[in-house]
Design a protein around this motif. Structure first.
Motif, PDB file in Angstrom:
ATOM      1  N   GLY A 101      -6.433 -28.435-107.718  1.00  0.00           N
ATOM      2  CA  GLY A 101      -7.663 -29.099-107.277  1.00  0.00           C
ATOM      3  C   GLY A 101      -8.722 -29.123-108.367  1.00  0.00           C
ATOM      4  N   GLU A 102      -8.844 -28.023-109.116  1.00  0.00           N
ATOM      5  CA  GLU A 102      -9.803 -27.981-110.217  1.00  0.00           C
ATOM      6  C   GLU A 102      -9.420 -28.948-111.332  1.00  0.00           C
ATOM      7  N   GLU A 103      -8.135 -29.008-111.643  1.00  0.00           N
ATOM      8  CA  GLU A 103      -7.660 -29.906-112.706  1.00  0.00           C
ATOM      9  C   GLU A 103      -7.866 -31.363-112.316  1.00  0.00           C
ATOM     10  N   ALA A 104      -7.627 -31.680-111.039  1.00  0.00           N
ATOM     11  CA  ALA A 104      -7.705 -33.071-110.574  1.00  0.00           C
ATOM     12  C   ALA A 104      -9.115 -33.483-110.171  1.00  0.00           C
ATOM     13  N   GLY A 105     -10.052 -32.530-110.150  1.00  0.00           N
ATOM     14  CA  GLY A 105     -11.417 -32.851-109.736  1.00  0.00           C
ATOM     15  C   GLY A 105     -11.549 -33.087-108.250  1.00  0.00           C
ATOM     16  N   SER A 106     -10.638 -32.501-107.469  1.00  0.00           N
ATOM     17  CA  SER A 106     -10.682 -32.672-105.998  1.00  0.00           C
ATOM     18  C   SER A 106     -10.537 -31.307-105.338  1.00  0.00           C
ATOM     19  N   LEU A 107     -11.411 -30.385-105.736  1.00  0.00           N
ATOM     20  CA  LEU A 107     -11.327 -29.007-105.250  1.00  0.00           C
ATOM     21  C   LEU A 107     -11.510 -28.922-103.745  1.00  0.00           C
TER      22      LEU A 107
END
Length: 415
Positions: A353-359
């Motif tokens: 989620g942090e990597e994809a910007g959708s935490l």
């Protein structure tokens, strides 16, 4: 649209009279018997309202406070309030007017008083979130933060709807955990009660009968009679000891944070039940953090809110440590790993989620997954306990019955 309401009135709000629940019976204008209940401060108000409706009152009484006459504001009341306010604001009703409409629809006097107090604070110039912060017992940090974010963004209705959905899911999760904890305790308590009743009331009847046998009783019967005598002589000591132990434990948990932490740590290590508590804490952390972070609350502040949403001191301390690490520049998934408390799957999903910007979306998926895990484990625990409890109760009660009839069987075989 601007939803932060500030009215230029600074007079001191007058104190609202205490509301009560009134039950009435009577007849309508067609002569048909009807009954119902009304929330009001005075009996005269109920009479006036019913007379206006054309109802001839036969009986009118106030429900006693001891039997829930005023009711108690609970999480479900707060959830319903959030949904009602969201609906009213979405329909374009001003906040102050929405408070009054919602208050009129509430049937629980305590909740109606609370909403009326909020309306008075808003009428005196406070914003919705400021009014909520005056009642931390009923509206937690998440609720007030979400409302504040909604006021700032002009999306108060959406934020209230999110709060209501969050409360609904959290209460559902709590109910599953309570089911896992209360079910075995209730059944075992009934078993102990039945056994005590047999020892105190039934066994003495057999004992007086055996006194005229003139023969030595079997060892099992003698042991049961000894237990019966002990139960008759010391049952009040045992009951008082249990009550005292419960009171001491409760006071110790209220007064000592270290003791509470040790107890919560012990509960996490219980077989089966500990795993349910563990996974439910993970689910509540993820759901709270997702909801708060999605509302635009900074991650560090959202973590502080999440720490207060879990019912485990172990997880609360771990989340506060995560907050400290994140405020020092560490990524959330690394901070979670450092606690050695969160499951690997949860930290991996947070990392994605942090990597994809959708935490927030990933945290919601974590919460959904572990809520389902808790649900399955509660069902499995119930299925596992049912045959075990039957065996235990059968052994306890059956052993007593057999021990009492054993001398009669031996006497019959001797004849």
């Amino acid at each position: 649209m601007a939803t932060t309401i500030r009215v230029a009135r600074h007079h001191k709000p007058r104190k609202q009279p205490k509301l009560h629940r009134w039950y009435w019976t009577g007849k309508n204008d067609q002569g048909k018997s009807i009954k119902g209940e009304q929330v009001a401060a005075q009996k005269s108000e109920v009479v006036q309202e019913l007379t206006k409706q054309g109802i001839l009152i036969k009986n009118l009484r106030r429900k006693s406070h001891l039997f829930g006459g005023r009711g108690r504001v609970g999480p479900r009341d707060v959830m319903l309030f959030a949904r009602q306010m969201a609906t009213m604001i979405r329909a374009g009703v001003p906040v102050l007017q929405a408070f009054n409409v919602v208050a009129e629809s509430l049937q629980k006097p305590a909740m109606r008083e609370l909403v009326q107090q909020l309306a008075e604070d808003v009428a005196a110039g406070a914003s919705f979130s400021e009014a909520l912060r005056k009642h931390p017992r009923h509206f937690d940090r998440l609720f007030t933060n979400m409302v504040h974010a909604g006021e700032q963004a002009g999306a108060l209705d959406r934020m209230l709807e999110r709060v209501a959905s969050y409360k609904e899911k959290i209460e559902s999760l709590k109910a599953r955990v309570r089911k896992a904890m209360y079910y075995p305790v209730a059944v075992i308590g009934v078993g102990i009660g039945v056994t005590a009743l047999l020892l105190i009331k039934v066994v003495p009847q057999f004992e007086s009968m055996f006194a005229g046998f003139g023969a030595e009783l079997p060892a099992m019967t003698r042991m049961t009679i000894s237990l019966s005598e002990a139960a008759q002589n010391y049952w009040y000591f045992a009951l008082g000891g249990l009550m005292l132990l419960g009171l001491v434990m409760r006071q110790a948990m209220q007064r000592s944070e270290a003791f509470t932490y040790k107890m919560h740590q012990f509960m996490l290590h219980l077989p089966v039940l500990g795993d349910i508590i563990d996974k439910s804490s993970v689910a509540r952390f993820a759901r709270t953090l997702a909801t708060t972070f999605n509302a635009g609350v900074p991650l560090v502040e959202a973590l502080e809110t999440a720490s207060g949403a879990v019912d485990s001191k172990v997880y609360e301390r771990a989340i506060l440590q995560i907050r400290e690490d994140v405020s020092n520049g560490q990524r959330l998934n690394f901070a979670m790993r450092n606690t050695n408390l969160f499951p690997v799957l949860a930290t991996q999903m947070v990392s994605i989620g942090e990597e994809a910007g959708s935490l927030d979306a990933m945290l919601n998926k974590v919460a959904d997954f572990y809520e389902e895990v808790v649900d399955n484990k509660v069902d499995a625990l119930t299925s596992l306990l049912e045959p075990l409890i039957i065996v235990v109760l059968g052994t306890m009660v059956g052993g007593l019955v057999v021990s009492m009839y054993l001398p009669i069987f031996e006497m019959g075989s001797a004849i």
